[in-house]
Scaffold this active site. Structure first.
Site, short mmCIF file in Angstrom:
data_model
loop_
_atom_site.label_atom_id
_atom_site.label_comp_id
_atom_site.label_asym_id
_atom_site.label_seq_id
_atom_site.Cartn_x
_atom_site.Cartn_y
_atom_site.Cartn_z
N ASP A 112 77.22 -16.81 29.35
CA ASP A 112 77.70 -15.48 29.73
C ASP A 112 79.10 -15.29 29.17
O ASP A 112 79.94 -16.18 29.25
CB ASP A 112 77.73 -15.34 31.26
CG ASP A 112 78.08 -13.92 31.65
OD1 ASP A 112 77.32 -13.01 31.26
OD2 ASP A 112 79.12 -13.72 32.31
N GLY A 546 25.63 -36.11 15.65
CA GLY A 546 25.07 -34.82 16.07
C GLY A 546 25.98 -33.68 15.65
O GLY A 546 27.07 -33.90 15.11
N ASP A 547 25.49 -32.48 15.93
CA ASP A 547 26.23 -31.27 15.57
C ASP A 547 26.69 -30.62 16.87
O ASP A 547 25.84 -30.21 17.69
CB ASP A 547 25.30 -30.35 14.77
CG ASP A 547 26.01 -29.09 14.31
OD1 ASP A 547 26.96 -28.66 14.99
OD2 ASP A 547 25.60 -28.54 13.27
N ARG A 563 42.20 -31.42 17.01
CA ARG A 563 42.23 -30.76 15.69
C ARG A 563 40.87 -30.15 15.32
O ARG A 563 40.41 -30.28 14.21
CB ARG A 563 42.66 -31.76 14.61
CG ARG A 563 44.11 -32.15 14.72
CD ARG A 563 44.56 -32.93 13.53
NE ARG A 563 44.00 -34.26 13.49
CZ ARG A 563 44.07 -35.06 12.44
NH1 ARG A 563 44.62 -34.63 11.33
NH2 ARG A 563 43.59 -36.28 12.48
C1 LIG Z 1 39.92 -31.99 11.38
S1 LIG Z 1 38.82 -33.28 11.75
C2 LIG Z 1 39.50 -33.92 13.22
C3 LIG Z 1 39.14 -35.34 13.46
C4 LIG Z 1 39.65 -35.94 14.76
N1 LIG Z 1 39.27 -35.17 15.92
C5 LIG Z 1 41.14 -36.13 14.71
O1 LIG Z 1 41.87 -35.38 15.33
O2 LIG Z 1 41.55 -37.05 14.03
C6 LIG Z 1 37.37 -32.42 12.28
C7 LIG Z 1 36.23 -33.33 12.62
O3 LIG Z 1 35.19 -32.53 13.21
C8 LIG Z 1 33.95 -32.92 12.67
N2 LIG Z 1 33.01 -31.79 12.77
C9 LIG Z 1 33.11 -30.61 12.13
N3 LIG Z 1 32.06 -29.83 12.46
C10 LIG Z 1 31.30 -30.53 13.32
C11 LIG Z 1 30.11 -30.26 14.02
N4 LIG Z 1 29.49 -29.08 13.87
N5 LIG Z 1 29.62 -31.19 14.85
C12 LIG Z 1 30.25 -32.38 14.99
N6 LIG Z 1 31.39 -32.69 14.36
C13 LIG Z 1 31.91 -31.79 13.53
C14 LIG Z 1 34.29 -33.29 11.23
O4 LIG Z 1 33.30 -34.11 10.67
C15 LIG Z 1 35.61 -34.01 11.42
O5 LIG Z 1 35.44 -35.36 11.67
#
Ligand SMILES: C[S@@+](CC[C@H](N)C(=O)[O-])C[C@H]1O[C@@H](n2cnc3c(N)ncnc32)[C@H](O)[C@@H]1O
Length: 654
Positions: A112, A546-547, A563
């Site tokens: 201030d 898996g996805d 990330r």
């Molecule tokens: C930017 S990296 C981050 C890796 C980790 N989580 C880290 O912080 O060190 C993104 C990760 O997400 C995975 N990923 C992306 N799309 C995905 C999906 N549809 N299903 C599963 N994993 C996936 C990628 O293969 C990769 O390993």
């Protein structure tokens, strides 16, 4: 950056530079201690913002709601009033933030400013007539400008209560006004400048013309954040909302702030404190000496910098400004030198065989003698290598500590893989930045030929391994900080979605003995994870392919997303969060780790520069992530801003 400038005497530079030096000299040793701390400025004053910014401090701005209505009659001296108001402003913000902003700051700075003349305190004028009353009372007179500063240190206790510890001080600057004619007074008042300024004027702007220039103080910023020049007005700890109070024992100053931020100060810090103490006394002399110094900043004896126009005023670029702009202009050259040295395995070579000269290095890395010598010398100038001169011999080279710790490929915290990713993937992408900005889309197709696209894309094993190495490097560096950011003792099973090489999962398992962690990633990634296993893999870490956008998620009571969200377009973010929310029962946790942008989106640069790569996703602040997760039923319990590449947030399913 400011190192060189600080070596000069304040008196050789014009006012702007003097301020820079003053604040920088004193704050420099403190600033490194503040890395990773949430520092908040409880003021919206552009001048204060600029002052702290130019001192190199990273901070957020949360203007105080405290009304400047303290009874002036209660204070024995004017500075006590300024200090008390600063204190109340800072405390109001410190107490509000945990509730309104869902985070507890580490440090809140309040300030201030008042003007006093003939025993009267002048604050901001309420209207033009009030401004006239104030300014005419200052005409032809010497008066004092006091700025009170309060620094509130917030300590979060285990029970989530907060201790507030207070450091306060003030600075006085004496200013003498010229005899002001009626015309001049009204011209100034009609400029509108007086209305938001204590005493009705601002010395750094048009108000400078009111001052008797034969007596202008050499440093008119009146910046007591640098050093207290008087004994402390008070150094008390005020009652906190939980009434847990500590009282600083010795006089308050920036050196004490050092001690409070870093209780176990290293010998190196001690030396710095002594340095800043001696600089403090110089600052005191400068801030009270009365002269104007209009000499231009000189880089070399004959090279005067041209004038530039900044915010409508003609001023000179400071030496620090020039260094900063050169650093930015040449930044890409430094990056590429680093990438090249890393790709040529220079740091590995000099780790196994320190003391080679340029010709020997050239032979080993199979490069030209001239090019190698240039690269070695550039790396020395960047602090990555050391050159050792021996009498009558060519210099020999060895790794600097930075290279030993981060740049050799087998260092525990190696960034070798990440640098290759930057070189092979980010560099071509960023060379198309102009089109990326114009079109607002990713430039992958333009940056990479079809063949390179295949190599860099997830379909090629080499490209995948390179990407995984890059992710692994960052996860190894930041993993422990993220894994230990919160108390996770209530969770038994975690699932790291997109957990890549498992680097983070192993850190979580190590930090939490009761926790089993499943790494869930795409099949093509999971099949390569064996390349990254630690020497003694913990059997509580397992991998599932898996996805996460299509398949059922493994059951867990804590989900980790590190990330992931910043890279996904909104629709995929919502699919993923909905799937996690469906898999969670009440009380389950979601731990998010990303770079959190400052709430005003002015930093950190790492996050904002990453956004320029125009991935399909976006960078967000902690509040934006909180709201996003809330829309999927997760309540934010804790937020951690770290100084280790990524920040973290723990949310609970309601
Ligand atoms: C930017 S990296 C981050 C890796 C980790 N989580 C880290 O912080 O060190 C993104 C990760 O997400 C995975 N990923 C992306 N799309 C995905 C999906 N549809 N299903 C599963 N994993 C996936 C990628 O293969 C990769 O390993």
């Amino acid at each position: 950056m400011r190192r060189d400038a600080a070596g000069g005497s304040c008196c050789q530079f014009p006012r702007v530079v003097q301020f820079d030096l003053k604040a920088t000299m004193v704050l420099n040793p403190v600033i490194s201690k503040l890395a990773g701390k949430l520092v908040v400025l409880a003021s919206a004053s552009p001048r204060r913002l600029e002052i702290l910014r130019s001192a190199g401090l990273r901070f957020e701005v949360v203007p105080s709601w405290f009304k400047e209505t303290l009874d002036k009659g209660l204070f024995k001296a004017p500075h006590e009033y300024a200090v008390e108001t600063a204190k109340q402003k800072a405390l109001e913000v410190a107490r509000r933030m945990p509730f309104k902003h869902l985070k507890t700051p580490d440090i809140v700075i309040g300030a201030d400013t008042i003007v006093t003349v003939d025993g009267m305190i002048l604050e901001k004028p309420v209207d033009k007539h009030d401004a006239y009353r104030m300014l005419s009372s200052l005409s032809g007179k010497e008066h004092s400008v006091f700025t009170g500063v309060a620094i509130v240190l917030c300590h979060e206790k285990e029970n989530e209560e907060v201790d507030y510890q207070l450091v306060d001080f003030y600075e006085e600057t004496k200013v003498k006004f010229a005899d002001l004619s009626e015309d001049m007074l009204w011209e100034y008042i009609n400029s509108g400048e007086p209305m938001d300024k204590a005493g009705g004027y601002g010395i750094q702007a048009l108000g400078g013309m009111l001052v008797d220039t034969s007596t202008l103080p050499s440093c008119s910023d009146n910046l007591p954040i640098s050093v207290p020049t008087q004994p402390p007005s008070s150094s008390q700890a005020l009652p906190s909302h939980n009434s847990s109070v500590r009282r600083p024992s010795s006089p308050c100053d920036i050196q004490r702030l050092h001690t409070q931020i870093t209780p176990t100060a290293s010998p190196a810090l001690k030396v710095k404190r002594e340095d800043s103490e001696s600089e403090s006394s110089q600052t005191l002399v400068n801030s009270t000496s009365k002269h104007t110094d209009n000499r231009k900043v000189k880089l070399h004896d004959n090279a005067t910098l041209p004038s530039i126009t900044r915010r409508g005023q003609v001023t000179e670029p400071t030496r620090g400004d020039l260094e900063r702009i050169c650093e930015l202009m040449d930044g890409f050259k430094a990056s590429k030198a680093l990438f090249t040295a890393s790709k040529l395995c220079l740091f590995d070579l000099l780790h196994s065989r320190p003391g080679l000269d340029a010709a020997q290095v050239a032979q080993e890395i199979k490069a030209s003698a001239k090019g190698t010598e240039c690269l070695l010398e550039a790396c020395v100038s960047l602090g990555l290598l050391k050159s050792i001169e021996k009498a009558c011999q060519k210099p020999v080279y060895e790794n600097a500590d930075l290279a030993t710790d981060f740049l050799r490929s087998d260092a525990p915290c190696s960034l070798h893989g990440y640098l290759q990713h930057c070189n092979e993937t980010m560099w071509p992408l960023f060379s198309h930045l102009e089109s990326a900005v114009q079109e607002g889309t990713s430039q992958r197709e333009k940056a990479f030929s079809k063949q390179m696209l295949q190599e860099t894309s997830s379909s090629s094993r080499e490209g995948k391994l390179r990407f995984m190495k890059a992710m692994h490097n960052i996860a190894k560096i930041t993993g422990k900080t993220i894994a230990t950011a919160f108390d996770l003792s209530t969770y038994k099973s975690a699932c790291d979605l997109g957990g890549c090489t498992g680097a983070l999962a192993y850190e979580f398992a190590e930090a939490h003995p009761g926790l089993s962690v499943t790494v869930f990633d795409l099949p093509a990634v999971v099949e390569l994870n064996e390349f990254f296993h630690p020497q003694h893999p913990d059997n509580r870490v397992s991998f599932v392919a898996g996805d996460f956008l299509k398949d059922e998620l493994p059951k867990a009571d804590l989900y980790i997303l590190a990330r992931i969200l910043h890279d996904l377009p909104d629709e995929k973010v919502h699919i993923l969060l909905s799937k996690i929310a469906d898999a969670c029962t009440a009380g389950c946790g979601l731990l998010l780790s990303e770079i959190f942008l400052d709430e005003d989106r002015r930093g950190p640069s790492r996050g904002l520069l990453q956004a320029l790569s125009m991935s399909e996703g976006k960078q967000r602040s902690a509040t934006e992530y909180s709201l996003l997760l809330k829309s999927h039923g997760f309540i934010t319990a804790h937020i951690r801003h770290t100084d280790n590449l990524l920040d973290a947030m723990l949310c609970i399913k309601a």
